[in-house]
Design a protein around this motif. Structure first.
Motif, PDB file in Angstrom:
ATOM      1  N   ALA A 300       0.849  -1.195   0.000  1.00 19.43           N
ATOM      2  CA  ALA A 300       0.000   0.000   0.000  1.00 19.43           C
ATOM      3  C   ALA A 300       0.880   1.239   0.000  1.00 19.43           C
ATOM      4  O   ALA A 300       1.787   1.356   0.836  1.00 19.43           O
ATOM      5  CB  ALA A 300      -0.927   0.010   1.212  1.00 19.43           C
ATOM      6  N   ALA A 301       0.631   2.140  -0.918  1.00 18.29           N
ATOM      7  CA  ALA A 301       1.312   3.425  -0.907  1.00 18.29           C
ATOM      8  C   ALA A 301       0.795   4.249   0.269  1.00 18.29           C
ATOM      9  O   ALA A 301      -0.302   4.002   0.790  1.00 18.29           O
ATOM     10  CB  ALA A 301       1.061   4.158  -2.220  1.00 18.29           C
ATOM     11  N   PRO A 302       1.564   5.230   0.743  1.00 19.84           N
ATOM     12  CA  PRO A 302       1.115   6.044   1.887  1.00 19.84           C
ATOM     13  C   PRO A 302      -0.294   6.606   1.760  1.00 19.84           C
ATOM     14  O   PRO A 302      -1.038   6.587   2.752  1.00 19.84           O
ATOM     15  CB  PRO A 302       2.174   7.151   1.943  1.00 19.84           C
ATOM     16  CG  PRO A 302       3.414   6.475   1.470  1.00 19.84           C
ATOM     17  CD  PRO A 302       2.957   5.550   0.369  1.00 19.84           C
ATOM     18  N   PRO A 303      -0.741   7.090   0.585  1.00 19.83           N
ATOM     19  CA  PRO A 303      -2.119   7.586   0.523  1.00 19.83           C
ATOM     20  C   PRO A 303      -3.161   6.523   0.860  1.00 19.83           C
ATOM     21  O   PRO A 303      -4.223   6.846   1.413  1.00 19.83           O
ATOM     22  CB  PRO A 303      -2.256   8.059  -0.935  1.00 19.83           C
ATOM     23  CG  PRO A 303      -0.864   8.380  -1.368  1.00 19.83           C
ATOM     24  CD  PRO A 303      -0.013   7.363  -0.676  1.00 19.83           C
ATOM     25  N   VAL A 304      -2.877   5.265   0.542  1.00 16.32           N
ATOM     26  CA  VAL A 304      -3.817   4.187   0.863  1.00 16.32           C
ATOM     27  C   VAL A 304      -3.854   3.953   2.365  1.00 16.32           C
ATOM     28  O   VAL A 304      -4.922   3.764   2.966  1.00 16.32           O
ATOM     29  CB  VAL A 304      -3.436   2.893   0.114  1.00 16.32           C
ATOM     30  CG1 VAL A 304      -4.360   1.741   0.518  1.00 16.32           C
ATOM     31  CG2 VAL A 304      -3.489   3.117  -1.390  1.00 16.32           C
ATOM     32  N   VAL A 305      -2.681   3.945   3.007  1.00 18.97           N
ATOM     33  CA  VAL A 305      -2.619   3.757   4.460  1.00 18.97           C
ATOM     34  C   VAL A 305      -3.358   4.896   5.164  1.00 18.97           C
ATOM     35  O   VAL A 305      -4.109   4.668   6.120  1.00 18.97           O
ATOM     36  CB  VAL A 305      -1.149   3.681   4.932  1.00 18.97           C
ATOM     37  CG1 VAL A 305      -1.078   3.649   6.455  1.00 18.97           C
ATOM     38  CG2 VAL A 305      -0.467   2.457   4.340  1.00 18.97           C
ATOM     39  N   VAL A 306      -3.152   6.118   4.688  1.00 19.48           N
ATOM     40  CA  VAL A 306      -3.845   7.276   5.270  1.00 19.48           C
ATOM     41  C   VAL A 306      -5.360   7.105   5.123  1.00 19.48           C
ATOM     42  O   VAL A 306      -6.127   7.343   6.073  1.00 19.48           O
ATOM     43  CB  VAL A 306      -3.379   8.573   4.591  1.00 19.48           C
ATOM     44  CG1 VAL A 306      -4.243   9.752   5.036  1.00 19.48           C
ATOM     45  CG2 VAL A 306      -1.909   8.850   4.912  1.00 19.48           C
ATOM     46  N   ALA A 307      -5.803   6.676   3.953  1.00 20.07           N
ATOM     47  CA  ALA A 307      -7.242   6.500   3.715  1.00 20.07           C
ATOM     48  C   ALA A 307      -7.811   5.383   4.572  1.00 20.07           C
ATOM     49  O   ALA A 307      -8.928   5.493   5.094  1.00 20.07           O
ATOM     50  CB  ALA A 307      -7.491   6.200   2.231  1.00 20.07           C
ATOM     51  N   MET A 308      -7.060   4.288   4.733  1.00 15.32           N
ATOM     52  CA  MET A 308      -7.537   3.174   5.569  1.00 15.32           C
ATOM     53  C   MET A 308      -7.732   3.613   7.011  1.00 15.32           C
ATOM     54  O   MET A 308      -8.702   3.226   7.671  1.00 15.32           O
ATOM     55  CB  MET A 308      -6.563   2.007   5.494  1.00 15.32           C
ATOM     56  CG  MET A 308      -6.540   1.293   4.158  1.00 15.32           C
ATOM     57  SD  MET A 308      -5.323  -0.072   4.118  1.00 15.32           S
ATOM     58  CE  MET A 308      -6.056  -1.218   5.317  1.00 15.32           C
ATOM     59  N   ALA A 309      -6.792   4.413   7.515  1.00 17.84           N
ATOM     60  CA  ALA A 309      -6.880   4.863   8.901  1.00 17.84           C
ATOM     61  C   ALA A 309      -8.110   5.742   9.130  1.00 17.84           C
ATOM     62  O   ALA A 309      -8.662   5.770  10.229  1.00 17.84           O
ATOM     63  CB  ALA A 309      -5.615   5.622   9.281  1.00 17.84           C
ATOM     64  N   LYS A 310      -8.543   6.450   8.082  1.00 16.34           N
ATOM     65  CA  LYS A 310      -9.682   7.362   8.206  1.00 16.34           C
ATOM     66  C   LYS A 310     -10.963   6.783   7.615  1.00 16.34           C
ATOM     67  O   LYS A 310     -11.974   7.485   7.555  1.00 16.34           O
ATOM     68  CB  LYS A 310      -9.364   8.681   7.480  1.00 16.34           C
ATOM     69  CG  LYS A 310      -8.186   9.450   8.048  1.00 16.34           C
ATOM     70  CD  LYS A 310      -7.947  10.720   7.238  1.00 16.34           C
ATOM     71  CE  LYS A 310      -6.805  11.541   7.785  1.00 16.34           C
ATOM     72  NZ  LYS A 310      -6.568  12.763   6.979  1.00 16.34           N
ATOM     73  N   VAL A 336       0.454   6.325  13.249  1.00 14.70           N
ATOM     74  CA  VAL A 336      -0.108   6.099  14.587  1.00 14.70           C
ATOM     75  C   VAL A 336      -1.614   5.878  14.501  1.00 14.70           C
ATOM     76  O   VAL A 336      -2.173   4.986  15.160  1.00 14.70           O
ATOM     77  CB  VAL A 336       0.228   7.290  15.508  1.00 14.70           C
ATOM     78  CG1 VAL A 336      -0.525   7.178  16.828  1.00 14.70           C
ATOM     79  CG2 VAL A 336       1.727   7.368  15.758  1.00 14.70           C
ATOM     80  N   ARG A 337      -2.290   6.666  13.674  1.00 12.22           N
ATOM     81  CA  ARG A 337      -3.734   6.525  13.514  1.00 12.22           C
ATOM     82  C   ARG A 337      -4.072   5.146  12.942  1.00 12.22           C
ATOM     83  O   ARG A 337      -5.028   4.495  13.385  1.00 12.22           O
ATOM     84  CB  ARG A 337      -4.266   7.627  12.606  1.00 12.22           C
ATOM     85  CG  ARG A 337      -5.799   7.691  12.538  1.00 12.22           C
ATOM     86  CD  ARG A 337      -6.259   8.788  11.603  1.00 12.22           C
ATOM     87  NE  ARG A 337      -5.861  10.108  12.066  1.00 12.22           N
ATOM     88  CZ  ARG A 337      -5.020  10.906  11.424  1.00 12.22           C
ATOM     89  NH1 ARG A 337      -4.481  10.524  10.273  1.00 12.22           N
ATOM     90  NH2 ARG A 337      -4.709  12.092  11.902  1.00 12.22           N
ATOM     91  N   PHE A 338      -3.287   4.687  11.969  1.00 10.17           N
ATOM     92  CA  PHE A 338      -3.521   3.366  11.389  1.00 10.17           C
ATOM     93  C   PHE A 338      -3.339   2.271  12.445  1.00 10.17           C
ATOM     94  O   PHE A 338      -4.159   1.343  12.540  1.00 10.17           O
ATOM     95  CB  PHE A 338      -2.555   3.128  10.227  1.00 10.17           C
ATOM     96  CG  PHE A 338      -2.687   1.761   9.599  1.00 10.17           C
ATOM     97  CD1 PHE A 338      -3.536   1.563   8.526  1.00 10.17           C
ATOM     98  CD2 PHE A 338      -1.969   0.678  10.089  1.00 10.17           C
ATOM     99  CE1 PHE A 338      -3.676   0.311   7.955  1.00 10.17           C
ATOM    100  CE2 PHE A 338      -2.100  -0.574   9.532  1.00 10.17           C
ATOM    101  CZ  PHE A 338      -2.957  -0.760   8.455  1.00 10.17           C
TER     102      PHE A 338
END
Length: 558
Positions: A300-310, A336-338
Motif C-alpha cells: 500500500a502506498a502512503p495515501p492508501v494507508v492514510v485512507a484506511m486509517a480514516k 499512529v492513527r492506522f
C-alpha cells in the motif's frame, strides 16, 4: 565495483564487463547499530543470505523454479480481484513455457532484445514477464496512462524491438514501434503451444533483465538497467524470512512500478497467492478485494494507508497480518492513527529506489513500532553517510547523503555514462541523493532529498522535515514546503497547507507552532492555504509540479 557501461546495439542491451574491485577488509560492526567505526560504514543487522555463485548461469525464472516446492502449491498463483478468475501455479508455468517458445519462434525475440510493455495489471502480464525473463529478453514496462510524448521519450531511452500493449493504449506508441495487442486473438494464440519445442536459453545472472524508469520527480527520466542477479538477491532475503504458511497477497502497486514489479516476482517465487487489482478502481476497490479474498498481506502506498486509517465504514480485515508501505514518506500521525485502528496489523515501512532496490525494511512487530523510521538495512546491504560539502564519512545520529552497496544495486543507466559517473563512485557505491541518518539501534531515517534542500542564507533546510511536522499538527490535512525567493536570505521555507474541514488555524499560528520545534534557520516564514498538493500515485510530492502550482504562480506575480 563501478557500473559497467550500458549501451544499445541493434535493440540489444550490451553489457561491457569491468575488472572487479578488490573486496574490503572484514568489518567489525557494532551489534546494536551495525556501525563499523574503523571503516565508518553501516552494515545490515540481518543475517547474511547466501546467493548462487555469480558466474553460474541462472535466469530469474530458473531461480523461482528452484524455490517452488514439488509438487507445486495447490492454491492459486494469481487471482483477478475484479472477476475472481484464478490461475494455478501449474497452469501459470505451462502458459509461461508455451509463451516463451512462441515469443522466440513466432515473434522472433532473442536474448537481449528489449520489449516495451504498455498495459494495466492483468493475469496475462505476469506470464509475459516470466516468459521474457526465461528467454533472456529485457522487460521495459511503462504506465499506460502516460502521454504519447512521455512514452516516446521512454522508447527513445530503451529502444525496444517490439511492444506489447492493449488496444486502448497502443495508439500512444511511436509509429516505428511494432506492437502485439494483448487483447487480440494473435496474442491469445501464443499460449496454444502448437507442439513447439521449448529450448532452454542460457542466461547469465549478470544479464540485463529489466529496464525501469526513475521517477523523474526531480530531474529527467533515466533508464535504469537491473540484472537477473539483482532480483535473485532481493527475493533470497524474503525467502530466508518467509512466513511458515502461504500468504494471500494483495498487490496494490502497479505492475509497471518497481515496487509492484518486484513484489509480484517475490510472491510467485515464495508460492503465495497474488490478488491482482488490474488497475480498476481506487482504495475502496482495494479494501473490498482485501475483505473478499481474506488477504493476509498487501502493499500500500502512503495515501492508501492514510485512507484506511480514516475509512468511515466498518472493515472486515481480520485475516490481514501485515502491510508493506513504501514509495514515499508516511506521516507519523497517519502511521499512529492506522496502528490504533488496526492494532493487529503490522505496518511494515521500508525504503528503496529503482536504482538501489530494497535498501531497508521492517520485518516484525517490534520494528514496526519505530514509525518515524524506514526500518533497518536489508540483508547483504552496507551503507555510509557522506557529508555532501566535505566528503567526510559520518557516524550514528549524523545526517548526510546515503550511499549504498549491495547485490540489489542496478547495473547502471542505459546510454548515459555522464549520469553513471555522477551516481556511482569508483568502488561501486551508489549515491542515493537522499539525506538520512541512522539511530543507535540501526534504524534508517530519511530526512529529505539532497537536491530539494532550501538554501536559507548559509544554512540548508530539508523540506521533508518541516512537512512531517506540519502533517502532525491538528487541523492540517496535507502540506508541502518549497523554497520561496527572498532578496536577503536567498530562499525562505514556504508552506503550502491543505486545511482540514472546519480548521481555524491561521498562517501565524502555523508558523509559531513549527518555530517552537525547530532551529531558528528552519522556521517556516510564509504560509499559503491551498486545496491540494500534487503527488504521484505512490504519494511522492511532485516538486516540479509545485513550481507550476496555481498558488505559487500567483505569489510569484506579486
Amino acid at each position: 565495483m563501478s557500473p559497467a557501461p550500458l549501451k544499445m546495439e541493434g535493440r540489444v542491451v550490451v553489457l561491457q564487463q569491468r575488472p572487479p574491485t578488490p573486496p574490503p577488509s572484514a568489518p567489525s560492526p557494532d551489534p546494536r547499530s551495525g556501525f563499523d567505526a574503523a571503516s565508518r560504514t553501516f552494515h545490515s543487522l540481518r543475517p547474511n543470505v547466501s546467493l548462487p555463485l555469480p558466474d553460474r548461469p541462472l535466469s530469474f525464472l530458473a531461480y523461482v523454479l528452484s524455490l517452488l516446492p514439488c509438487p507445486l502449491p495447490s492454491h492459486p498463483a494469481l487471482v483477478d480481484a475484479a472477476t475472481g478468475h484464478a490461475i494455478s501455479f501449474a497452469d501459470l508455468l505451462s502458459r509461461v513455457r508455451s509463451l516463451a517458445a512462441a515469443l522466440r519462434s513466432r515473434i522472433g525475440l532473442a536474448k537481449g532484445h528489449v520489449v516495451f510493455i504498455l498495459a494495466p495489471a492483468g493475469l496475462d502480464v505476469p506470464a509475459l514477464y516470466l516468459a521474457l525473463l526465461s528467454i533472456g529478453a529485457v522487460i521495459s514496462a511503462a504506465n499506460p496512462a502516460s502521454t504519447p510524448a512521455e512514452i516516446a521519450h521512454l522508447v527513445s531511452l530503451s529502444d525496444p524491438r517490439i511492444a506489447f500493449a492493449r488496444s486502448d493504449s497502443a495508439g500512444k506508441l511511436p509509429r516505428h514501434v511494432a506492437a502485439v495487442l494483448l487483447d487480440s486473438p494473435r496474442f491469445r494464440s501464443l499460449f496454444d503451444g502448437d507442439g513447439e519445442e521449448v529450448v532452454e536459453e542460457e542466461v547469465e545472472q549478470s544479464n540485463v533483465a529489466v529496464i525501469q524508469y526513475s521517477s523523474g520527480t526531480t530531474g529527467m527520466v533515466k533508464a535504469a538497467a537491473l540484472s537477473h542477479r539483482n532480483f535473485i538477491a532481493m527475493v533470497a532475503g524474503f525467502h530466508a524470512t518467509r512466513e511458515p504458511k502461504a500468504e494471500v497477497f494483495l498487490l496494490g502497486a502497479p505492475l509497471f512500478h518497481s515496487m509492484g514489479f518486484f513484489f509480484l516476482l517475490k510472491a510467485l517465487a515464495l508460492g503465495e497467492t497474488t490478488v491482482v487489482m488490474g488497475g480498476r478502481g481506487g482504495v475502496k476497490q482495494m479494501l473490498q478485494a482485501a475483505e473478499r479474498y481474506r488477504v493476509t498481506a498487501m502493499t500500500a502506498a502512503p495515501p492508501v494507508v492514510v485512507a484506511m486509517a480514516k475509512w468511515p465504514e466498518p472493515l472486515d480485515l481480520e485475516a490481514l497480518e501485515h502491510i508493506t508501505c513504501g514509495g514515499a514518506p508516511l506521516p507519523e500521525a497517519s502511521a499512529v492513527r492506522f496502528m490504533r485502528r488496526f492494532p493487529r496489523v503490522e505496518l511494515r515501512q521500508g525504503y528503496g529506489s529503482t536504482e538501489g532496490g530494497g535498501i531497508s525494511r521492517m520485518i516484525c512487530k517490534e520494528e514496526c513500532r519505530r514509525v518515524r523510521s524506514a526500518g533497518r538495512l536489508s540483508h547483504n546491504v552496507e551503507a555510509k553517510l557522506v557529508d555532501n560539502a566535505t566528503g567526510e564519512r559520518l557516524s550514528i545520529g549524523q545526517t548526510g547523503e546515503l550511499w549504498v552497496r549491495s547485490p540489489f544495486v542496478m547495473l547502471g543507466y542505459v546510454g548515459n555514462e555522464q549520469a553513471n559517473a555522477i551516481t556511482f563512485d569508483a568502488n561501486g557505491w551508489l549515491k542515493t541523493g537522499d539525506l538520512c541518518y541512522f539511530d543507535e539501534d540501526g534504524f534508517l531515517h530519511v530526512v529529505g532529498r539532497l537536491k530539494e534542500l532550501i538554501k536559507y542564507k548559509a544554512y540548508q533546510v530539508p523540506p521533508a522535515e518541516l512537512e512531517h511536522l506540519l502533517q502532525c499538527l491538528p487541523g492540517i490535512a496535507d502540506a508541502a514546503v518549497v523554497p520561496y525567493p527572498d532578496e536577503e536570505a536567498g530562499q525562505i521555507p514556504m508552506a503550502l497547507v491543505v486545511p482540514q474541514p472546519g480548521s481555524n488555524l491561521s498562517e501565524i499560528e502555523i508558523m509559531d507552532l513549527i518555530a517552537k520545534q525547530v532551529a531558528p534557520y528552519k522556521k517556516i516564514r510564509k504560509v499559503v492555504f491551498t486545496n491540494y498538493i500534487p503527488k504521484t500515485p505512490s504519494g511522492k510530492i511532485l516538486r516540479a509540479a509545485l513550481r507550476n502550482h496555481a498558488v505559487f504562480n500567483s505569489l510569484s506575480r506579486l
